[in-house]
Design an enzyme around this catalytic site. Structure first.
Site, PDB file in Angstrom:
ATOM      1  N   GLY A 225       0.783  -1.229   0.000  1.00  9.28           N
ATOM      2  CA  GLY A 225       0.000   0.000   0.000  1.00  9.28           C
ATOM      3  C   GLY A 225       0.809   1.269   0.000  1.00  9.28           C
TER       4      GLY A 225
ATOM      5  N   GLU B  34       4.615  -5.803   1.916  1.00  8.75           N
ATOM      6  CA  GLU B  34       4.349  -6.262   0.545  1.00  8.75           C
ATOM      7  C   GLU B  34       4.147  -5.104  -0.423  1.00  8.75           C
ATOM      8  OE1 GLU B  34       1.743 -10.190   1.858  1.00  8.75           O
ATOM      9  OE2 GLU B  34       0.727  -8.389   1.167  1.00  8.75           O
ATOM     10  N   PRO B  35       5.146  -4.277  -0.618  1.00  6.20           N
ATOM     11  CA  PRO B  35       4.957  -3.159  -1.540  1.00  6.20           C
ATOM     12  C   PRO B  35       4.893  -3.634  -2.982  1.00  6.20           C
ATOM     13  CG  PRO B  35       7.231  -3.240  -0.780  1.00  6.20           C
ATOM     14  CD  PRO B  35       6.516  -4.351  -0.083  1.00  6.20           C
ATOM     15  N   GLY B  36       3.977  -3.092  -3.744  1.00  6.26           N
ATOM     16  CA  GLY B  36       3.903  -3.402  -5.176  1.00  6.26           C
ATOM     17  C   GLY B  36       4.243  -2.145  -5.949  1.00  6.26           C
ATOM     18  N   ARG B  37       3.266  -1.218  -5.927  1.00  7.77           N
ATOM     19  CA  ARG B  37       3.409   0.040  -6.664  1.00  7.77           C
ATOM     20  C   ARG B  37       4.710   0.780  -6.342  1.00  7.77           C
ATOM     21  NH1 ARG B  37      -1.305   2.936  -7.562  1.00  7.77           N
ATOM     22  NH2 ARG B  37      -2.179   1.571  -5.984  1.00  7.77           N
TER      23      ARG B  37
ATOM     24  N   ARG C 271      -6.128   2.692 -15.224  1.00  6.70           N
ATOM     25  CA  ARG C 271      -6.241   3.391 -13.939  1.00  6.70           C
ATOM     26  C   ARG C 271      -7.067   4.689 -14.005  1.00  6.70           C
ATOM     27  NH1 ARG C 271      -2.836   5.129 -11.098  1.00  6.70           N
ATOM     28  NH2 ARG C 271      -3.575   4.269  -9.139  1.00  6.70           N
TER      29      ARG C 271
ATOM     30  N   TYR D 191     -10.316   4.373 -11.677  1.00  5.55           N
ATOM     31  CA  TYR D 191     -10.293   5.071 -10.381  1.00  5.55           C
ATOM     32  C   TYR D 191     -10.257   6.599 -10.540  1.00  5.55           C
ATOM     33  CZ  TYR D 191      -7.980   0.535  -9.751  1.00  5.55           C
ATOM     34  OH  TYR D 191      -7.642  -0.792  -9.813  1.00  5.55           O
TER      35      TYR D 191
ATOM     36  N   CYS E  23     -13.544   2.288 -28.058  1.00  7.07           N
ATOM     37  CA  CYS E  23     -14.853   2.861 -28.408  1.00  7.07           C
ATOM     38  C   CYS E  23     -15.758   3.020 -27.194  1.00  7.07           C
ATOM     39  CB  CYS E  23     -15.501   2.010 -29.492  1.00  7.07           C
ATOM     40  SG  CYS E  23     -14.576   2.199 -31.004  1.00  7.07           S
TER      41      CYS E  23
ATOM     42  N   TYR F 126       0.450  -1.608 -12.212  1.00  6.07           N
ATOM     43  CA  TYR F 126      -0.958  -1.755 -12.587  1.00  6.07           C
ATOM     44  C   TYR F 126      -1.252  -1.138 -13.955  1.00  6.07           C
ATOM     45  CZ  TYR F 126      -0.972  -2.803  -7.629  1.00  6.07           C
ATOM     46  OH  TYR F 126      -0.678  -3.337  -6.406  1.00  6.07           O
TER      47      TYR F 126
END
Ligand code: LLP
Length: 421
Positions: free
Chosen positions: A234, A275-278, A314, A318, A346, A381
């Site tokens: 996060g 658990e960092p992803g971004r 994204r 969001y 489209c 992402y």
């Protein structure tokens, strides 16, 4: 690093416009050094040991990216996998089974059997999953996820703690989890939480840490086998102008101190897992695209490009902000105009310059058809959430290492999209 030199965008030492010419657009380009610097910032700033940084592979599952992360992270690195596919790719990237945790939701028995066959620790998301896991693998090690009733994140869709969230076992049900574990002789070696994604306010992360630690303290008697506490991912990165990056030295020190103090009162030196992803990959990546069509309507000047939300969802999903630059004219000087950068899908929602409610024009240098644009902070992402919607192929991915460039995923062709091969 991704930087601007003489008004031009560079990925590592290579001009973005050169990459677009050489490999075509749309194109995902990642900078190796940017990925490495994020991994080492984590390892260096969180002093607590044993430390486990389990990269949330869902952010970017490219095999070459995973190998870089493994190489840079050394002893401390691992993978948070959410599917058999992510388990398999982690093992293919050279992670050992004990460096992988399987944290999924709505899990089938077959998926758990797959994880068990690969000797990967299963992190159970519900009492029902724990029960089924116990039947499948009695006497083995297990972890379970707690919903700490605290949530945070950049958008409602990515807040995973609290009453609206489908994730985890409620704090009040931890006793029931112990009963299931003891019925099957399971050893609870880990307790996990993940409160949400894109958190720039570190106070929230620290508060959630304290909440989980107090849940553990209260339930200490059932946790004699505990080896690690996993506080999830996060950690956010700045996307918008004016957003400040996390002060990592301060955050790392606070996390370490909190956990160190907890472990001394708990009476056992546990491993600290995040658990960092971004945080690791977002800023390393750009989505390069070419302007096809410019169209003026009474409300907006639309700049149409050769990619869309099938490649970067994204903004559409969001209302997320991504910086956009004209790769050969990205300085601050020069004349600007307000435009809406839109994609080739489209659907009217396929606009990169938007928020949750609709289009937000962006001030950019005067753009002409044929110009190459870069949509920045797209390493997380981006490709991993891409699709073949509108029967369009996915872009190629290239990795820049200094002045070297290599293709790390081929551009899909129509045969791939039509026949799946
Ligand atoms: N651990 C767990 C259990 C997770 O569910 C996630 C993300 C992470 C770690 C990593 O979170 P990160 O450090 O990357 O924020 N597609 C959304 C993000 C969804 C995140 C889902 N879970 C976006 O583009 O913002």
């Amino acid at each position: 690093m991704i930087s601007v030199k003489n008004n031009r965008l560079f990925i590592g030492e290579v001009a973005a416009s050169g990459l677009a010419r050489r490999f075509g657009t749309p194109l995902y380009a990642y900078d190796e050094e940017a990925i490495r610097s994020k991994v080492s910032a984590l390892v260096q700033n969180i002093a607590y040991r044993p430390l486990r940084i389990f990269y949330a592979a869902k952010a970017n599952t490219n095999l070459s990216v995973l190998k870089i992360i493994r190489d840079e992270g050394g002893q401390s690195i691992g993978i948070d996998a959410v599917s058999p596919g992510e388990i398999e790719i982690a093992l293919k990237a050279g992670f050992k089974p004990e460096q992988v945790i399987f944290t999924s939701t709505s899990v089938t028995d077959d998926e758990m059997k797959f994880a068990i066959s690969r000797k990967v620790l299963v992190n159970c998301d519900s009492l029902s999953q724990l029960e089924r896991y116990g039947r499948l693998s009695p006497g083995s090690k297990v972890c379970f996820r707690v919903n700490p009733d605290v949530g945070a994140g950049h958008h409602g869709h990515v807040i995973t703690g609290g009453p609206e969230s489908k994730f985890g076992i409620l704090a009040g049900d931890v006793g029931k989890a112990f009963a299931i574990a003891s019925k099957y002789g399971l050893k609870i070696v880990g307790i996990h939480q993940h409160i949400g994604s894109g958190i720039l306010e570190t106070g929230k992360f620290l508060t959630a840490m304290k909440v989980l630690l107090s849940i553990i303290e209260k339930n200490k008697s059932g946790l004699g086998d505990l080896e690690f506490v996993d506080f999830g991912g996060g950690i956010g990165v700045p996307y918008r102008p004016g957003q400040k990056p996390i002060n990592f030295a301060k955050f790392g020190a606070a996390v370490s101190k909190l956990f160190e103090t907890f472990c001394s009162s708990f009476g056992k030196k546990l491993s600290l897992t995040i658990e960092p992803g971004r945080f690791i990959v977002a800023e390393s990546g750009a989505l390069l695209c070419t302007v096809n069509t410019i169209k003026q309507t009474p409300k907006h000047k639309f700049v149409g490009v050769d990619t869309g939300f099938h490649h970067l969802i994204r903004p559409m999903a969001y209302g997320s902000y991504h910086p956009i630059v004209v790769v050969d004219n990205c300085g601050n000087g020069g004349k600007k105009e307000k435009v809406a950068v839109c994609g080739n899908v489209c659907e009217s929602g396929d606009v990169f310059t938007r928020d949750e409610h609709g289009i937000v024009d962006r001030s950019l240098p005067i753009i002409k058809e044929g110009d190459v644009l870069a949509i920045l902070v797209a390493g997380a992402y981006g490709f991993s959430m891409s699709s073949n919607y509108n029967t369009r192929p996915r872009p190629a991915e290239v990795l820049v290492s200094g002045s070297d460039v290599r293709v790390i995923r081929k551009r899909e062709d129509l045969a791939h999209v039509i026949y799946g091969m």
